[in-house]
Structures are given as C-alpha cells and as structure tokens.
Design a protein around this motif. Structure first.
Motif, PDB file in Angstrom:
ATOM      1  N   ASP A   1      -3.576  -4.585  -5.330  1.00 54.34           N
ATOM      2  CA  ASP A   1      -3.742  -4.489  -3.878  1.00 54.34           C
ATOM      3  C   ASP A   1      -2.852  -5.550  -3.239  1.00 54.34           C
ATOM      4  O   ASP A   1      -3.029  -6.756  -3.465  1.00 54.34           O
ATOM      5  CB  ASP A   1      -5.207  -4.717  -3.510  1.00 54.34           C
TER       6      ASP A   1
ATOM      7  N   ASP B   1      -2.275  -6.153   0.074  1.00 52.77           N
ATOM      8  CA  ASP B   1      -2.564  -6.592   1.444  1.00 52.77           C
ATOM      9  C   ASP B   1      -2.879  -8.088   1.532  1.00 52.77           C
ATOM     10  O   ASP B   1      -2.524  -8.745   2.508  1.00 52.77           O
ATOM     11  CB  ASP B   1      -3.717  -5.778   2.030  1.00 52.77           C
TER      12      ASP B   1
ATOM     13  N   LYS C   1       3.796   2.705   5.453  1.00 50.74           N
ATOM     14  CA  LYS C   1       2.566   3.502   5.479  1.00 50.74           C
ATOM     15  C   LYS C   1       2.513   4.520   4.347  1.00 50.74           C
ATOM     16  O   LYS C   1       1.428   4.910   3.898  1.00 50.74           O
ATOM     17  CB  LYS C   1       2.452   4.205   6.840  1.00 50.74           C
TER      18      LYS C   1
ATOM     19  N   THR D   1       0.447   3.490   1.204  1.00 50.57           N
ATOM     20  CA  THR D   1      -0.922   3.041   1.449  1.00 50.57           C
ATOM     21  C   THR D   1      -1.881   4.189   1.162  1.00 50.57           C
ATOM     22  O   THR D   1      -1.530   5.359   1.290  1.00 50.57           O
ATOM     23  CB  THR D   1      -1.116   2.564   2.904  1.00 50.57           C
TER      24      THR D   1
ATOM     25  N   LYS E   1      -5.239   0.719   2.202  1.00 52.57           N
ATOM     26  CA  LYS E   1      -4.799  -0.351   1.312  1.00 52.57           C
ATOM     27  C   LYS E   1      -3.365  -0.106   0.849  1.00 52.57           C
ATOM     28  O   LYS E   1      -2.999   1.017   0.511  1.00 52.57           O
ATOM     29  CB  LYS E   1      -5.719  -0.456   0.094  1.00 52.57           C
ATOM     30  N   SER E   2      -2.587  -1.180   0.808  1.00 51.70           N
ATOM     31  CA  SER E   2      -1.184  -1.078   0.394  1.00 51.70           C
ATOM     32  C   SER E   2      -1.087  -1.208  -1.124  1.00 51.70           C
ATOM     33  O   SER E   2      -1.526  -2.206  -1.691  1.00 51.70           O
ATOM     34  CB  SER E   2      -0.354  -2.177   1.056  1.00 51.70           C
TER      35      SER E   2
END
Length: 431
Positions: free
Chosen positions: A119, A121, A138, A141, A145-146
């Motif tokens: 993760d 972010d 985007k 994601t 979550k990225s």
C-alpha cells in the motif's frame, strides 16, 4: 512481442482463476534475498520484454542509481511478455516475487484485490504524487488505495488518409462518434470506401467497449453489477448496430481483429486508422504512398470528451524484504528526468506532468516527420486521457458478453433491447 504491444491489454491466462485463489494464502518460507553479506541490499526488478532494444538504457539507469546509492544493488530481470502473468503469479504465491515489477493496472489490480502489493498511500507523499498525471495515478488505485506507480503511457490517435478525404469532399477529420458516422456515410457514397474498421471479436481489442464509456455509459456499478442497460447503453448499442447494418462497417468486423484494421488502411480501403503513433513507421515501410497521404488527429471520442490511454506501472509486492529500497528505485525509474529519457528512446509518453511539458511533446521540430506530429497530438490528449475500462475481476468476460450480444444485434438475431439486457444478465450471473 515487442514493447509496442503495450497497445493491447494483457489478457488473463486460463491459469489465472485457479492460481488467484491461493496466490496470497499459499506460502513458503520467505527468502532473505534483499540482505547481502557485503552489507548492501539487492532490489530485484522485473520488466516486460524490454531487452535487447533497451538494454543499454537500463544498464545506464541502474548504474546511475547504484552510484547515487552505494548500499543498494539492482538485479534486473527481463521477462518475455507472454510469460509475465504466469511467472508473477507463481512468484507471489511462493513469496519469491521481485521487489519491483513492471505490470499494467488491469492485471495488477487482480492481485491488488488479494492484498498482494504494498500500500503506497502511507509511503508516498502528496507532493510526490502530484508529480504524476492525476487521471493516470488513479488507474493504479483500487478501493481508494494506491497499489502502483505510473510509468510509461500509450494512446490511440486518428491516422487518416487525406487523399480519400479529398475525394469525398471532407475537409476535417471527425472528432466525435456522431461526426464519424456522418463521415462514414459520405465516404461510402463518394468513394465506395469504408471510413474505418473496428472489431467486435471478443478476444481482441477493447476499443468498442471503451467507446461505450466515451459515450457516457457506466459499465458496472459499485457492486460490480451491470450498469450499461440504460438509455445511454442502448444508444451505444444502437450506434454500432446502425453503422453495421447500413453497410458503413466491413463485414469482417465480426470475425477479424485489429491487425485487419492496419491491413485495410495500408491497402487504401479505409480512410481512418485508430492506432498508435508508432504504426506510422510501419505504414511508411509497407505502404509508402499511403504514408505520404497520411495525417494525424486526436482520437475520436464521445460526448464525455474522454480519451483512452494504456498505462504501464511499477508495483512492489507487500512481502518484499526491502520495501524502502524498492520504493526508492521505483520512484527513481519513474521520476521526471528518467521518464523523459525513456519516452524519447521508446516513442512512448511519460506519466509525469513536468516530463510531458517538455518541448519534445509540446512543439513540432523544424521539418517535423509524421511521427513528430503524431507525438504532439498524442501528448495533447493526456489531460483528458484515462484508463476507460475500470479495474475489475473478469474484465475480459465483460467484453465477451457485450460483444457477443452486440454481434447478435448486428446480425438481426436480437433486438437492441434484448441484446443489451441479455448482456447485462449474463454478466450478473457470473458475479
């Protein structure tokens, strides 16, 4: 298959469904590949089919990184395109995955659903994230979550035959699907030629499915259920059926793939080719007369104005022994300077704002070649470009049920309403 194949979406291998169910749950003892006796840490980096064309580029990139980071060593492994899905599934399940791996968001998201990736972010600052195009970030994601860092991009443009346009009395290329239908009719009446070729072969291009999104159709809802059985969805079905039944699309639309679109354009049998800028070189080699008559324009879109983009990204397995080193290298590979250098070497587009603002992408050089002109057109699309098909499980199944029913409507075997509703029911049944 060369790097140019990034224009095609990665198909899910038959093995995928079986392996995905145990890809994270199955485990074997984690190996401490990151720790070296010398006190350095090794970062294993996988790319897809970038050797030998870009071997020198990556060797220099890695040498520069290691110079700047003496305690880190990069082990670069280039994996054949056709083998990547199988290899990364096996490696992740065995907890022997590389520390940084080059995938695309569509495939990577399948494993993101199983929490296979780090993760990002909490590890990447907002300031760093803002260096990348927001629509492109985007794409990597899932559920807010990225899971990936954008790398290089490709996008379709419209390559058109100016001689055929002149014969048909058409002065400007179509910008919208509504204009495309008008151009198709005028070209057929004046020249007997087709305006374009696109395919509804389920296993091939997603171009028609993407057109639904460009026309304002939502494909699935928040629960993953069909959301295209709406007035907008019916209009999209109707659009393609009308073109086909009016003989404004070749009959081979039902049987041939995107390769046939290139062949038709090179023969002078169609006036518009929706493809990547790099195909201009192919056309110049195979059909120099057609190439000489060719010009480029932005890709045709719908009322949304959305443009398609194919993204390649970098992901970091959550089980890596060297998460900080892996992230440092991934951000180095995708920084402004390195993205610009690779984009120039590979004739692709960068995913960072600053690199895309370089004059190489914003202005044509003196004596610009068709590829130079196409590059500027492609780059200009990036502000409105996005991955049009949302990341979801069994996305190829969605394309198949839509295309199968669209074909049935084109052949008069189903009404538009029946085809649309049957497609929605077929998709919902498999959820």
């Amino acid at each position: 298959m060369s790097w140019k194949s990034v224009w095609k979406q990665l198909g899910l291998v038959a093995l995928f469904g079986l392996m995905l169910s145990w890809v994270v749950s199955c485990s074997s003892p984690s190996t401490d590949r990151g720790q070296q006796q010398s006190g350095t840490q090794e970062v294993e980096f996988w790319t897809m089919q970038l050797q030998p064309q870009f071997t020198d580029y990556f060797n220099q990139l890695i040498a520069t990184f290691e110079q700047q980071n003496p305690s880190l060593k990069i082990r670069w492994v280039d994996v054949p395109w056709a083998d990547m899905e199988r290899k990364i599934l096996t490696a992740v399940s065995a907890k022997t995955a590389p520390d940084v791996v080059n995938l695309n968001p569509n495939f990577a998201s399948q494993l993101a659903q199983r929490n296979a990736w780090l993760d990002l972010d909490d590890k990447i600052s907002a300031e760093t994230r803002q260096q990348y195009l927001p629509n492109i970030w985007k794409a990597s994601t899932l559920n807010g979550k990225s899971f990936g860092i954008p790398w290089y991009l490709t996008t379709r443009i419209a390559i058109y035959n100016t001689e055929l346009f002149k014969q048909a009395g058409i002065s400007t290329p179509p910008a919208t699907f509504a204009e495309l239908a008008q151009v198709a009719k005028q070209l057929k009446e004046k020249t007997g030629k087709y305006a374009f070729f696109t395919t509804v072969v389920p296993e091939d291009s997603a171009e028609v499915l993407e057109s639904f999104v460009q026309m304002g159709v939502q494909l699935v809802d928040g629960e993953g259920k069909a959301a295209f059985n709406t007035p907008q969805g019916k209009a999209a079905f109707q659009y393609w059926v009308d073109l086909y039944t009016s003989n404004l699309m070749p009959k081979e639309t039902l049987t041939e793939g995107h390769r046939y679109a290139i062949d038709l354009y090179q023969r002078g049998d169609t006036a518009i080719l929706a493809s990547g800028a790099e195909f201009l070189n192919t056309i110049a080699q195979n059909a120099p007369t057609i190439a000489q008559a060719s010009a480029t324009a932005p890709q045709v879109t719908g009322e949304t104005g959305k443009k398609n983009v194919a993204v390649m990204n970098l992901v970091i397995p959550k089980d890596t022994d060297v998460p900080d080193a892996a992230l440092k290298f991934a951000l180095f590979v995708t920084n402004d300077a390195n993205q610009l250098a690779f984009a120039k070497a590979a004739n692709v587009l960068p995913s960072t704002v600053k690199a895309l603002q370089d004059p190489y992408f914003t202005s044509e050089p003196a004596n610009a070649t068709p590829v130079d002109k196409a590059r500027v057109v492609s780059a200009q699309q990036m502000q409105s470009a996005e991955v049009l098909i949302p990341a979801m499980k069994n996305v190829k199944r969605l394309q198949k049920v839509v295309y199968d029913n669209l074909q049935a409507a084109m052949l008069g075997q189903k009404t538009i309403d029946q085809a649309m509703n049957d497609a929605a029911q077929a998709w919902n049944r498999q959820l």
